[in-house]
Design an enzyme around this catalytic site. Structure first.
Site, PDB file in Angstrom:
ATOM      1  N   SER A   1       0.834  -1.204   0.000  1.00  0.00           N
ATOM      2  CA  SER A   1       0.000   0.000   0.000  1.00  0.00           C
ATOM      3  C   SER A   1       0.875   1.262   0.000  1.00  0.00           C
ATOM      4  O   SER A   1       1.622   1.487  -0.949  1.00  0.00           O
ATOM      5  CB  SER A   1      -0.959  -0.047   1.192  1.00  0.00           C
ATOM      6  OG  SER A   1      -1.986   0.899   1.063  1.00  0.00           O
TER       7      SER A   1
ATOM      8  N   ASP B   1      -9.210  -4.457  -5.590  1.00  0.00           N
ATOM      9  CA  ASP B   1      -8.638  -3.825  -4.398  1.00  0.00           C
ATOM     10  C   ASP B   1      -9.435  -2.559  -4.112  1.00  0.00           C
ATOM     11  O   ASP B   1      -9.454  -1.637  -4.924  1.00  0.00           O
ATOM     12  CB  ASP B   1      -7.169  -3.483  -4.639  1.00  0.00           C
ATOM     13  CG  ASP B   1      -6.453  -3.007  -3.389  1.00  0.00           C
ATOM     14  OD1 ASP B   1      -7.083  -2.309  -2.568  1.00  0.00           O
ATOM     15  OD2 ASP B   1      -5.251  -3.308  -3.237  1.00  0.00           O
TER      16      ASP B   1
ATOM     17  N   HIS C   1      -7.317  -5.866  -0.165  1.00  0.00           N
ATOM     18  CA  HIS C   1      -6.216  -4.912  -0.291  1.00  0.00           C
ATOM     19  C   HIS C   1      -4.877  -5.635  -0.198  1.00  0.00           C
ATOM     20  O   HIS C   1      -4.538  -6.189   0.835  1.00  0.00           O
ATOM     21  CB  HIS C   1      -6.339  -3.869   0.819  1.00  0.00           C
ATOM     22  CG  HIS C   1      -5.347  -2.753   0.710  1.00  0.00           C
ATOM     23  ND1 HIS C   1      -4.942  -2.228  -0.494  1.00  0.00           N
ATOM     24  CD2 HIS C   1      -4.657  -2.066   1.671  1.00  0.00           C
ATOM     25  CE1 HIS C   1      -4.075  -1.253  -0.273  1.00  0.00           C
ATOM     26  NE2 HIS C   1      -3.879  -1.153   1.024  1.00  0.00           N
TER      27      HIS C   1
END
Length: 509
Positions: free
Chosen positions: A225, A451, A479
């Protein structure tokens, strides 16, 4: 399975949140000896004490017995333009397996954020790492500057929690703008001269300092991320020092702040629709009715009459924004969807919002009273704002509010509160440049098709922008992808160990 247990399992490889609840085993207690070893390339490692807790649900006992946790610090300049000036300590944790063989070097991991603690992430991540990765690498993580114990940022709001103002009205807009300005000035004043130096560019320089201190000639890295954005920034600064970098679940570097917010809202809208459409196939969902209808009723009711958390000792009440924040947390992984079913059912039937507060606390951090530890959300705000040069006008924000509310019925109004972003943050910033690194070794960029937090288009864009990026696709939900798919794991491990890059167009089902 409880929310806490399911989150612990899911976050073994996924950046669901910065913190994992229920940590019960203190790192260091199971290591091979507690004596500090000699200086390791500039970082003197010793017992972690209570700095890192091992989550027993995420790391089986047999593996725990093989892992040696050690902690240390490295001093870095607050301002790299003034290397002789004030310094801060970056806290580092290293995990080494007893069965290590044919060691390649150190694998540095960032679990996301901005605001996430690497020390906390290491409480669970080694439980999901393959035997091959543990055998070939020391696993290293750190609290990035401004987070956790590395000069952690603490600037809590002075006001009590409450409902978000209605941005679609003039009064609500004015109230939100005033509250936003007050909080930004409060945080900037608390940080003083350090405020501009909590940013991603400086953290990338910190990573290079850690690499050198570990005695590594090149960097081997995994970032989830926000950690993917951080890895791209490192590659931009030091393309010749990248041995291997896995950037899993990045945002799109080509978009401005408003476009990024809208894409994320669209991602969560899509994920909630996929969750709702799969309801008939889940026994846990069949008794609650249509999830869209149930959630809309809860959100409307909580706006007028907030729903209490009935857990003993918890006196919080959930407003609409609290309910939606909880839904967002449940959507980070499809393995959490049955728990979202339970949360909707419990909140509707029993007027008890406990599960929504619990998932937010366990996923994004519930805060701490320790003055030496930063608050994840506040650190994230400061770092994100220092990375951004954009200051949106009233006209831009109001137009976006109107569009988002009309276009995204579930999360549009909730997500619109992010549009103010960094409007009132201090002006001395370090906006991120376009992350190009065409001369770097091949960099593996992973995108998940569904996602919700960093939609797939971001991975496609980053791989192209880097010039050295190689896209690997997971056709899944949730995610980030590493440790969620055996196919993805196989490709990533081969790349990290042998530098084998997946063929162009590789997709994992």
């Amino acid at each position: 399975m409880s929310v806490a247990k399911r989150i612990a399992r899911s976050t073994a490889g996924r950046r669901v949140g910065a913190l994992v609840a229920g940590v019960v085993f203190v790192a260091g207690a199971c290591t091979q000896g507690d004596k500090a070893d000699p200086t390791a390339g500039g970082i003197r490692f010793g017992p972690c004490g209570n700095l890192v807790g091992i989550d027993e649900r995420a790391i089986p006992a047999a593996r725990r017995a093989q892992l040696n946790y050690e902690c240390g610090t490295i001093a870095v300049p607050v301002d790299y333009a003034d290397p002789g000036g004030e310094r801060i300590d970056i806290h580092v944790v290293r995990v080494r397996a007893a069965q290590q063989r044919d060691r390649i070097g150190s694998l540095i991991v960032n679990f996301g954020g901005p605001g996430g603690s690497g020390l906390q992430g290491m409480s669970y991540w080694p439980g999901a790492a393959s035997d091959d990765i543990l055998a070939r690498f020391d696993i290293v993580s750190f609290d990035p500057r401004g987070t956790g114990r590395s000069a952690g940022i603490r600037c809590p709001k002075e006001d009590k929690p409450g409902p978000d103002p209605d941005l679609s009205t003039e009064a609500g807009y004015a109230q939100f703008a005033a509250d936003d300005e007050k909080q930004a000035r409060h945080c900037s004043d608390r940080l003083g001269r350090r405020a501009p130096h909590f940013n991603t560019e400086s953290t990338a320089l910190d990573i290079d300092a850690i690499r050198r201190a570990l005695g590594e000639n090149t960097l081997t890295y995994i970032g989830f991320s926000y950690g993917a954005k951080l890895g791209a920034e490192y590659a931009r600064n030091f393309p010749d020092r990248v041995r291997a970098a896995v950037l899993d679940g990045p945002s799109d570097p080509s978009l401005d702040d408003i476009a990024l917010i809208e894409r994320q809202i669209a991602g969560f809208e899509d994920s909630f629709a996929r969750y709702a459409n799969s309801c008939p196939a889940r026994p846990s969902c069949q008794s609650i009715g249509d999830p869209h209808t149930v959630l809309a009723r809860l959100v409307k009711g909580a706006a007028a009459d907030p729903i209490p958390a009935k857990k003993p000792g918890d006196d919080r009440v959930a407003y609409s924004n609290d309910i939606l924040r909880g839904v967002v947390a449940f959507l980070y992984g499809d393995e959490l969807w049955p728990d979202l079913d339970s949360a909707l059912r419990e909140t509707s039937a029993d007027s008890d919002s406990t599960m929504f507060f619990d998932v937010v606390d366990q996923s994004f951090g519930s805060g701490t009273d320790d003055p030496n530890v930063g608050e994840p959300r506040e650190a994230g705000f400061v770092i994100g704002c220092n990375d951004s040069a954009a200051v949106q006008s009233d006209e831009q924000i109001k137009a976006a509010v109107t569009r988002l509310i009309a276009k995204y019925p579930v999360f549009g109004r909730f997500g619109a509160s992010k549009l103010f972003g960094c409007r009132h943050w201090q002006p001395v910033r370090h906006p991120l440049q376009r992350p190009t690194a065409p001369d770097a070794a091949p960099i593996l960029v992973i995108g998940t098709v569904h996602d919700p937090a960093t939609p797939y288009a971001g991975a496609v864009s980053l791989a192209e922008t880097l010039g050295s990026g190689r896209l690997l696709t997971w056709d899944g939900d949730g995610h980030t992808a590493y440790h969620q798919s055996t196919c993805i794991d196989r490709h990533v491990d081969a790349y990290l160990v042998s530098l084998t890059v997946p063929a162009p167009g590789t997709r994992c089902a």
